[in-house]
Design a protein around this motif. Structure first.
Motif, short mmCIF file in Angstrom:
data_model
loop_
_atom_site.label_atom_id
_atom_site.label_comp_id
_atom_site.label_asym_id
_atom_site.label_seq_id
_atom_site.Cartn_x
_atom_site.Cartn_y
_atom_site.Cartn_z
N SER A 1 98.39 71.13 -39.04
CA SER A 1 97.47 70.01 -38.91
C SER A 1 97.37 69.21 -40.21
N GLU A 2 97.66 69.82 -41.35
CA GLU A 2 97.67 69.10 -42.63
C GLU A 2 98.84 69.65 -43.44
N PRO A 3 99.41 68.84 -44.35
CA PRO A 3 100.68 69.24 -44.99
C PRO A 3 100.61 70.54 -45.78
N TRP A 4 99.43 70.89 -46.32
CA TRP A 4 99.35 72.11 -47.13
C TRP A 4 98.98 73.35 -46.31
N LYS A 5 98.98 73.18 -45.00
CA LYS A 5 98.68 74.32 -44.15
C LYS A 5 99.96 74.88 -43.55
N LYS A 6 99.93 76.17 -43.26
CA LYS A 6 101.12 76.80 -42.66
C LYS A 6 100.70 77.58 -41.43
N ARG A 7 101.57 77.56 -40.45
CA ARG A 7 101.27 78.26 -39.21
C ARG A 7 102.18 79.48 -39.04
N GLY A 8 101.65 80.49 -38.36
CA GLY A 8 102.44 81.68 -38.06
C GLY A 8 102.13 82.16 -36.66
#
Lengths: 780, 293
Positions: free
Chosen positions: A442-449
């Motif tokens: 949702s934002e560039p500094w977030k990461k999904r797993g």
């Protein structure tokens, strides 16, 4: 034929033609709970009531030198002040070992300990009286850590030492397996002291009625056992005690043990027939209530290059606090489940239930499995990554199927749906599209797993405990039917299932069934509401009783009309002719006939739950006969700047046997998912030096609706042959695999592993920091 | 200690009546507005006045209006009033963002701006926003009125310059320029109903393209005994092109400006790191908003 065998001869019920069972049915208690119209027992107040309060220990560990109550007794408005001297019978309680004093005499072992009771005209006077009781203490050394408690250095908290139980399961030869393994993973995991945080804190009413009966109205999870524990302390016949234990504003295991029932009973003996109420404040509930056992779990797992797990070694240490309660059973179940639903040939598992001065731990949804599932599931993911194998494939390769030998070494004869839950996981939309989702934070500094986990949980009591169910069905004067089943309504919706089963088998509308639960004057002893057993137990108990009601109804009609009973059936609260479905008599006519002839309109029956024949020596109750299974797929998003983690999506894939009520099942999978999210990311009761640092819901963080993700339920139905409808149980396993799934999803997102739960933003941030490469910003 | 059942509640109908009651120093009295803090303190036996002066219904202190001297927000304005105010959304966006993060909806409906200021919690969410809007607090007693700049208002956790006979009667804030944009960042243990571990407010003047910052104000909460204006960071805002790399460089300095403690909610080290993180995240989000404006 014994009762048990007779019950086992049920033919499997065909689900297709059902009117009620297996359908999506709204909760019978839904509207009154949603609108707040339902009053819990602790919501009531009476004009002639008195208020009860409990004086808790000031120190987590101290000698009591003297208790001075005169000042409190002389305070105007005080009705009585009670100490251990006022206990007529046995001064102790505890489900497994009654090692907890009702009122402490010579020593206090945690700040949950009760030292005195007060009854007064108002709540405020009762509080003031509590403050006027002077207890002279001599503080003793506080045992704050379970590992330390096990050493010779720590003072003994109970005469037999601090290790309350030590259980083991050994199978094969782990040393050889480790020697020949291609890969070995070894880690230590820590789990939180989770609080049940039910909406209704512990409380209830005590009253001596005019006929001398002692009535205790107190939310509980097993009215008959509460009654037994009360009678032991009072030294009176249990028959003279009437316990009403339903409904509950939430149980989750936290009301399995005695909460305030015995205090209410003692006070009621001194209030001259006036009802006495105790209702713990949230702060007192945090301090005195049961918690989940924090565990330290050391796990060593061996695997071959082909993904076959060859060995698992587990050492689990559980902090049970000052008293055993259900601790030994919790650690036994943990040991039984520590290797997951897999067929690992070499295992060496041991567990310790250890006393400390850290409050009290007892039963809690999942019962030890939550704490141990983390090790094996995390290691399986580590192995899969090492050999570059799909995490679902490696699980499919290692799970046992029905008829195969489990890790603990027994042949599993009951239904096993794990493999199918994994297949559903593999084909679910979240799993197949995971790369797309992961590429869209949702934002560039977030990461999904995205990650998957699977686990299991026993249904019913272990081998060494009696396990039975019973139900009664009564024809009422208005032609409706009343079904009475012991297991309480603690929020699970079991009463709706009971109404469904009864309506189905007696061919009527659910609205014509009233359900009674948890009342020793109305319901037969049917065991606990715990161990994921109440759907299985209640549905089968009703199924053994319903034919007797049909027999009574058709037999009576046959007698009245002189038509052979075999030609008569029941439908919509009438007896009908089987041939043309014509109405012969209404149930009200049957009721009138039976009551004129002074014949009982009530039938009842019971059965024994199936058990394994051979115990695993030293395991403390393993193996169980029936297990529920569950796989979870989750997606998380981690803010790499702060460590804040959102669970964005949950797919819950339970195998609970045949689904009795799809809406009820979703209630369980969704509630379980949220409780699992709380366990993994937020919840912990902090105790330092024996004192609670957590005091209320302001500093005990549970998920709110804003932390609640989209939860999808995909049921797998592996019918259980020993239940007439194929049902098993689901109440606990729904919160288990989501825990390691979230942990692995955090790793998938960031490359950081948190092994100490809850995985707070700070812990996740620090774990990311120590893996360095994954943190875009390192400020210092 | 007085029993809760013996406490009195008086509800003055006007400010004058309230000042008169406050002036009676013989009585141990205390103001209560929304009660979102006061009731909790009473339950914990921390605040046990003989008389509660209930001002919740005193509507003359509930307003939001603008005049040449600034925007005036009445102390009894609720957080919900603030969130919904068009004037504040337009001219004090940072305050509306902060008010939206206070507790949960129920708390926002009951809790007041004056209460949040008077309570002086280092974690109070609206206070950093008031710092970057150069708020002035008007205090009144029976004997007169004085106005205190917000930077001189708080003395320490729970402590302010308010005298026992005084009440907050007005909060005056600087309206934002058309070139000014604000942001509020909060890190709590969860999204709703949480007490800040660290919070951060910014209000910044940008050129039309958003490439350069001409001035800006930055404030941190929960990382010291009172709110901290990050002046070093502020001075860096104008040094270079206002972009990702500048915000990253500023964030590397932020931790030096704060003096957090360790408590049950977080360690001081994590709070320092989070001062940097929230500053960076806040400015990145602010840029995004400016782009979309």
């Amino acid at each position: 034929m014994s009762i048990g065998e007779k019950a086992n001869t049920h033919k499997e019920y065909s689900n297709e033609r059902n009117q009620w069972i297996g359908k999506r049915i709204a909760r019978i208690d839904g509207p009154e709970k949603v609108t707040g119209e339902l009053k819990y027992m602790t919501d009531e107040n009476y004009s002639n009531m008195v208020w009860g309060k409990v004086l808790r220990a000031e120190y987590p560990h101290a000698k009591i030198k003297n208790i001075e109550t005169e000042k409190a007794e002389s305070l105007p408005g005080v009705i009585c002040v009670l100490t251990y001297k006022d206990i007529p019978g046995f001064n102790g309680f505890g489900i497994v070992t009654p090692d907890q004093p009702v009122l402490c005499e010579d020593v206090v072992r945690c700040t949950a300990d009760a030292v005195a009771l007060v009854a007064a005209e108002t709540s405020e006077i009762a509080d003031e009286a509590i403050n006027l009781i002077h207890v002279d203490y001599e503080p003793l050394k506080v045992v704050t850590d379970a590992e330390y408690a096990m050493t010779g250095e720590a003072p003994y908290l109970h005469p037999d030492g601090n290790i309350h139980s030590h259980v083991k399961i050994n199978n094969g030869d782990v040393d050889q397996a480790f020697k020949h393994a291609d890969y070995i993973f070894e880690n230590t995991y820590y789990s939180p002291r989770q609080m049940h945080a039910f909406i209704e804190t512990e409380g209830g009413w005590g009253l001596v009625e005019e006929d001398g009966t002692l009535k205790i109205q107190c939310p509980g999870q097993y009215a008959y056992r509460d009654r037994l524990q009360i009678s032991r302390t009072l030294g009176i016949n249990p028959e003279r005690i009437h316990v009403i234990s339903s409904p509950n504003g939430g149980g989750f295991g936290g009301k399995d043990e005695i909460t305030v029932q015995i205090y209410l009973a003692l006070l009621a003996l001194h209030t001259e027939g006036r009802p006495v109420k105790i209702h713990l404040t949230r702060e007192e509930s945090v301090q005195a209530g049961m918690k989940r056992h924090p565990f330290k779990v050391q796990v060593k797992t061996a695997a071959n290059k082909d993904g076959v797990i060859t060995a698992n070694q587990v050492r689990a240490v559980a902090d049970t606090g000052a008293f055993a309660s259900l601790g030994p059973a919790v650690i036994s179940l943990a040991v039984e489940h520590a290797c997951g639903p897999y067929k690992i040939p070499n295992v060496d598992i041991e567990g310790f239930c250890v006393y400390t001065n850290n409050g009290i731990a007892g039963a809690f949804r999942g019962f030890g499995v939550n704490q141990v599932c983390v090790g094996i599931e995390t290691h399986i993911d580590m192995i899969a990554e090492q050999i570059n194998m799909d995490p679902i494939e490696i699980r499919k390769k290692n799970v046992y199927h029905q008829g195969e030998k489990s890790s603990v070494g027994h042949i599993v004869k009951s239904s096993v749906g794990t493999h199918e839950t994994l297949e559903k996981a593999q084909n679910c939309e979240l799993w197949t599209n995971q790369n797309i989702y992961k590429s869209q934070p949702s934002e560039p500094w977030k990461k999904r797993g995205v990650a998957v986990s699977t686990s299991f949980h026993a249904v019913g009591m272990g081998l060494d405990k009696p396990d039975y169910g019973a139900a009664s069905i009564e024809l009422l004067h208005d032609g409706r039917l009343k079904v009475a089943v012991g297991p309480e309504e603690i929020g699970t919706g079991n009463g709706t299932v009971y109404a469904q089963v009864c309506a189905e088998l007696l061919h009527c509308d659910m609205a014509d069934i009233s359900v009674v639960q948890g009342d020793t004057s109305e319901t037969l002893d049917s065991g606990t509401i715990s161990a994921s057993r109440s759907t299985y137990t209640g549905s089968r108990a009703i199924a053994t009783t319903a034919p007797l009601m049909i027999e009574l109804l058709t037999g009576t009609a046959s007698e009245m009309l002189n038509i052979p009973a075999k030609d008569i059936d029941v439908e919509d609260c009438n007896v009908i002719h089987k041939k043309d479905h014509s109405i012969l008599l209404s149930f009200t006519e049957l009721y009138d006939y039976l009551s004129i002839n002074k014949t009982s309109t009530k039938v009842n029956s019971q059965f024994y739950l199936p058990k394994e024949k051979e115990a695993i020596k030293g395991s403390g109750g393993a193996p169980h006969h029936i297990y529920g299974y569950q796989t979870n797929v989750v997606m998380v998003e981690v803010d790499t700047l702060t460590g804040e983690t959102d669970v964005l999506r949950v797919v819950s894939i339970p195998d609970c046997g045949r689904v009795m009520n799809l809406q009820g099942l979703e209630g369980q999978t969704e509630g379980g998912a949220i409780m699992g999210i709380g366990y993994t990311l937020y919840e912990d009761v902090i105790i330092e030096e024996g004192y609670h640092k957590t005091s209320n819901l302001g500093d005990y963080i549970i998920p709110t609706i804003r932390e609640t993700p989209e939860i999808e339920t995909i049921p797998v139905e592996a019918p259980e042959p020993s239940n007439p409808f194929g049902a098993k149980g689901i109440g606990e396993v729904v919160m288990i695999p989501i825990i390691p799934a979230i942990m692995s999803a955090i790793y998938d997102a960031t490359g950081a592993r948190v092994k100490h739960l809850p995985a707070t933003p700070e812990r996740i941030f620090n774990a990311m920091k120590s893996t360095t490469s994954s943190v875009p910003m390192s400020s210092r | 200690m007085i029993k809760t059942s013996e406490m009195q509640v008086v509800s003055p109908k006007s400010l004058d009546e309230c000042l008169y009651l406050l002036n009676d120093q013989e009585k141990n009295n205390r103001l209560i507005a929304g009660g979102t803090d006061a009731v909790v303190r009473m339950k914990d036996k921390k605040w046990t006045p003989d008389i509660w002066i209930n001002i919740k219904g005193m509507n003359e202190l509930r307003y939001i209006r603008k005049d040449p001297s600034g925007i005036h927000v009445g102390p009894l304005t609720t957080h919900t009033d603030i969130v919904k105010s068009k004037l504040l959304q337009d001219k004090a966006d940072v305050l509306t963002f902060a008010a939206k993060e206070v507790g949960a909806t129920q708390m926002q409906n009951m809790g007041t701006l004056g209460g949040n200021i008077g309570n002086a919690s280092p974690t109070g969410d609206t206070i950093p926003a008031l710092y970057v809007l150069d708020a002035r607090i008007e205090l009144s007693s029976l004997y007169g009125t004085r106005t205190v700049p917000i930077e001189e208002f708080f003395i320490g956790p729970g402590k302010t310059v308010i005298q026992t006979d005084e009440i907050i009667t007005d909060i005056i804030i600087r309206p934002q320029d058309t070139s000014e944009i604000g942001i509020f960042e909060k890190l709590g243990p969860r999204k709703a109903q949480s007490i800040s571990i660290v919070n951060f407010a910014a209000s910044i003047n940008l050129d039309k393209e958003g490439h350069h910052c001409s001035s800006g104000r930055l404030a941190f909460g929960s990382v010291g005994p009172t709110i901290i204006r990050a002046k070093k960071c502020e001075s860096m805002l104008t040094l270079d092109r206002f972009d990702k790399s500048l915000t990253h460089n500023i964030s590397k300095v932020a931790w030096k400006e704060v003096a957090p403690i360790s408590d049950a909610r977080a360690s001081s080290n994590y709070r320092r790191d989070m001062a940097s993180a929230l500053l960076e995240r806040g400015l990145l989000r602010l840029m995004k908003r400016w782009e979309n404006k």
